[in-house]
Design an enzyme around this catalytic site. Structure first.
Site, PDB file in Angstrom:
ATOM      1  N   ASP A 225       0.846  -1.184   0.000  1.00 22.11           N
ATOM      2  CA  ASP A 225       0.000   0.000   0.000  1.00 22.11           C
ATOM      3  C   ASP A 225       0.884   1.238   0.000  1.00 22.11           C
ATOM      4  OD1 ASP A 225      -2.541  -1.091  -0.066  1.00 22.11           O
ATOM      5  OD2 ASP A 225      -2.599  -1.408   2.093  1.00 22.11           O
TER       6      ASP A 225
ATOM      7  N   SER B  78     -17.271  10.200  -0.713  1.00 21.43           N
ATOM      8  CA  SER B  78     -18.093  10.400   0.477  1.00 21.43           C
ATOM      9  C   SER B  78     -18.743  11.769   0.347  1.00 21.43           C
ATOM     10  CB  SER B  78     -17.229  10.326   1.742  1.00 21.43           C
ATOM     11  OG  SER B  78     -16.222  11.320   1.723  1.00 21.43           O
TER      12      SER B  78
ATOM     13  N   ASP C  14      -9.931  -6.048   2.878  1.00 17.63           N
ATOM     14  CA  ASP C  14      -8.637  -6.645   2.519  1.00 17.63           C
ATOM     15  C   ASP C  14      -8.599  -8.148   2.804  1.00 17.63           C
ATOM     16  OD1 ASP C  14      -7.334  -4.320   1.626  1.00 17.63           O
ATOM     17  OD2 ASP C  14      -6.831  -3.726   3.671  1.00 17.63           O
TER      18      ASP C  14
END
Length: 682
Positions: free
Chosen positions: A310, A384, A522
């Site tokens: 990541d 969002s 994940d």
């Protein structure tokens, strides 16, 4: 490649390597392991024990020199004990770690409440808590069970479990909502939902793992054990056939010398150290504050070909902050600022909070409106926002916001793409803000690539490991950061299913994949990966899916995990090489002792000029026994790992442990022979 905290933790663990209590416990255990059931687990040591018993029977029957016979018997017995001791000391260190964890598990009383909002409070023993129960914990109290925070936030001291003295923040509705039983709340108050059955908590599983209750041999360890068994059987057949062959040339062989030859031929060094190496691998992972659920996970980490990393927290510092509002033409900067702030008031992420902070600094008044319905970010929508009083405000990835606006029949100004590219090419993340059918502008989120990360990736590349950066950023931002960090590939605008698809694609090509994750989304990828490193601060689903858990919740720890795995494989390979190589010198000690009296020409093999056949045998057997405890520190600490190519590693280890394994015994056996002459006479 290792990080400083990992090195410091490992040094603290090594400082207690030969703690008095550990040594005493290991000595007791070494004798307790002298059972057929245990010895048969190691074919090599089982043969040595069989030789010990046979030598004792031969000597007791009055055959040959009694002093020599009992000396051989004693040395062989001590060899078996040293092999047991190597395994026992590794297990004792694990039990020591388990004891410190067990002290964190207390008999607690929990304040069970009816709902996440509170309600009637009932005090019950922690052992009576069940998954789904809600528990209230206030400042100064201990968390009685594992769970997920559903209301509130608190700073928590997790030192009893992780060893880190710095308190950590845990908050409901974030990816840091998990709490562990046995930790202590330092401030504020939380309500959490219990997720683990009694006896199945994270702490319980940690204790079972470090104690070795679930210790199983890894595939490579099984393969090496089978190889050692095959070699032992081969040498057993060879030695058993020697008396018949010797009879043809008129030589009678002493059975004690044959036993000594067999023990010196078989790879007793690695046979005695192999269990300790496997246990120590998991202990080294634990010293790095990584909980490996099996030895296989540690070993596979050393064989990985691809790392999925990541971007946030691993490659960058993970502290993306809003720095600039970029309004589109015709849009007032204050309008963009206020809309971005409204969409972020209920956003618990650092990015959302930084938008509110920047807006306040620029004069906005952060007052949460009434009747507002906040839209949470999801990996699927990648945006969002908030709905209030006829206004619909959204913020998110550029393509997601464009699709949202176009779905309402509106068109998007070409200027937006230019703004997005401008921000992205600078390595920042563009966050697009829209209200209704109109795109207002772009919020620039800046992050910084970690110092030294490019050099680490270069080291991984030299070892043949491919690095793939995973990010939700658009392709331009991803490309800029990937180039700066030096990764081999990247996945932009990544969704959870993209991670899973990439892992499967790499595995289909025969490659082993490691990845990091912390969220419930994940979990499928963590379960699919060959090495799945879950963050301790993440969700219970992620921790269950991964085969390792990082107690420090540091995504960059994956690089240290690879180091631990590499060190595990290199240590086993190096000591196997040394064990096989040092047999060469023992041949030159034992063979002349067997045949020199009857075949004078065999004396030419006595290149060490040992004083007598019996001294030669005793010297070889003594070295064979003493080398096992001498190598225990190396087996437990591991061979020092330096990132380099497989060819360079092989060349270095063959030089040190191959050539060294040949030369060291020559010198040691000669010195032991001189000591025997000085003590017993020629």
């Amino acid at each position: 490649m290792s990080t400083i905290p990992v090195i410091e933790k490992r040094e603290r663990a090594d400082a207690k390597l030969f703690d008095g209590a550990v040594l005493l416990a290991a000595m007791r255990a070494a004798f307790l392991k002298l059972t057929p059931r245990h010895l048969l687990r190691s074919p090599v040591m089982a043969v040595v024990m069989g030789g010990t018993l046979l030598a004792a029977v031969i000597t007791a029957s009055g055959h040959g020199n009694a002093g020599f016979g009992w000396a051989v018997t004693a040395i062989l017995f001590v060899t078996v004990l040293f092999g047991n001791f190597a395994e026992a000391i590794a297990e004792a260190r694990g039990r020591g770690q388990a004891a410190s964890l067990r002290r964190a598990r207390k008999d607690l009383v929990a304040r069970r409440v009816e709902t996440a909002l509170g309600g009637r409070e009932t005090r019950v023993p922690a052992a009576e808590l069940r998954p789904g129960d809600f528990v209230l914990v206030s400042e100064g109290e201990f968390v009685p069970a594992d769970g997920e925070i559903v209301r509130g936030l608190a700073t928590i001291n997790e030192a009893a479990v992780t060893g880190e003295s710095a308190p950590v923040l845990r908050e409901a509705g974030t990816d840091r909502s998990g709490v562990i039983g046995g930790t202590r709340v330092l401030s504020d108050e939380i309500v959490f939902k219990v997720t683990a059955e009694p006896g199945q908590s994270f702490l319980d599983r940690m204790i079972a793992l470090v104690e070795g209750a679930n210790r199983q041999k890894t595939p490579n360890e099984i393969a090496l054990t089978l190889l050692l068994a095959a070699m032992t059987l081969t040498f057993l057949i060879v030695v058993a056939s020697l008396p018949a062959i010797a009879g043809f040339v008129g030589v009678t062989l002493d059975p004690l010398l044959l036993i000594a030859l067999l023990v010196c031929l078989i790879p007793t060094t690695i046979g005695g150290l192999l269990p300790a190496i496997g246990i120590a691998g998991m202990n080294r992972a634990m010293s790095a504050n990584v909980l490996a659920k099996s030895g296989k996970a540690v070993e596979v980490a050393g064989d990985v070909d691809v790392l999925l990393l990541d971007k946030t927290g691993t490659i960058t510092y993970g502290d993306r902050q809003a720095t600039v509002f970029h309004p589109l033409a015709g849009i007032d900067r204050a309008q963009l600022r206020d809309a971005a702030m409204l969409a972020s008031l209920a956003d618990p992420t650092p990015e959302g909070k930084s938008i509110v902070k920047l807006a306040r600094q620029q004069g906005a008044v952060a007052v949460e409106p009434e009747d507002a319905h906040f839209i949470a970010f999801t990996a699927q929508t990648r945006m969002s926002g908030v709905d209030l009083a006829g206004r619909n405000i959204r913020k998110g990835a550029g393509d997601a916001i464009v699709a949202y606006v176009q779905a309402q029949g509106a068109t998007v100004s070409p200027e937006l793409n230019g703004r997005i590219e401008e921000v992205a090419r600078g390595g920042a993340t563009p966050l697009v803000v829209a209200e209704g059918r109109h795109v207002l502008g772009v919020v620039e989120l800046s992050d910084v690539v970690k110092q030294g990360i490019k050099e680490k990736f270069a080291q991984l590349r030299a070892m043949g490991i491919k690095t793939v950066m995973i990010t939700g950023d658009n392709p331009l931002t991803a490309a800029a950061i990937a180039a700066e960090a030096g990764v081999d590939d990247y996945i932009a605008q990544a969704r959870p299913e993209d991670k899973l698809a990439r892992i499967r694609a790499e595995q289909a090509g025969g490659r082993l994949v490691a990845m990091v994750g912390d969220g419930t989304n994940d979990a499928p990828a963590l379960a699919q990966a060959d090495v799945g490193l879950a963050m301790n601060s993440g969700t219970q689903a992620a921790k269950e899916a991964g085969n390792m858990v990082d107690l420090d919740s540091d995504p960059a720890k994956l690089l240290a995990v690879v180091e631990v795995g590499k060190q595990q494989l290199i240590t086993r390979g190096a000591l196997t090489t040394f064990s096989l190589a040092n047999d060469v010198s023992k041949y030159f000690a034992i063979l002349p002792a067997l045949f020199a009296a009857a075949i004078p020409s065999m004396a030419a093999l006595n290149v060490m000029h040992l004083s007598s056949p019996r001294h030669a045998v005793l010297a070889a057997l003594i070295f064979n026994a003493l080398i096992i405890p001498a190598l225990i520190p190396l087996a437990l600490r591991g061979v020092r790992f330096r990132p380099s190519s497989a060819t360079a590693l092989l060349r270095r280890n063959m030089l040190i442990y191959g050539l060294g394994g040949v030369l060291l015994p020559f010198a040691a056996i000669k010195l032991i022979d001189l000591a025997l002459v000085a003590t017993l006479g020629a």
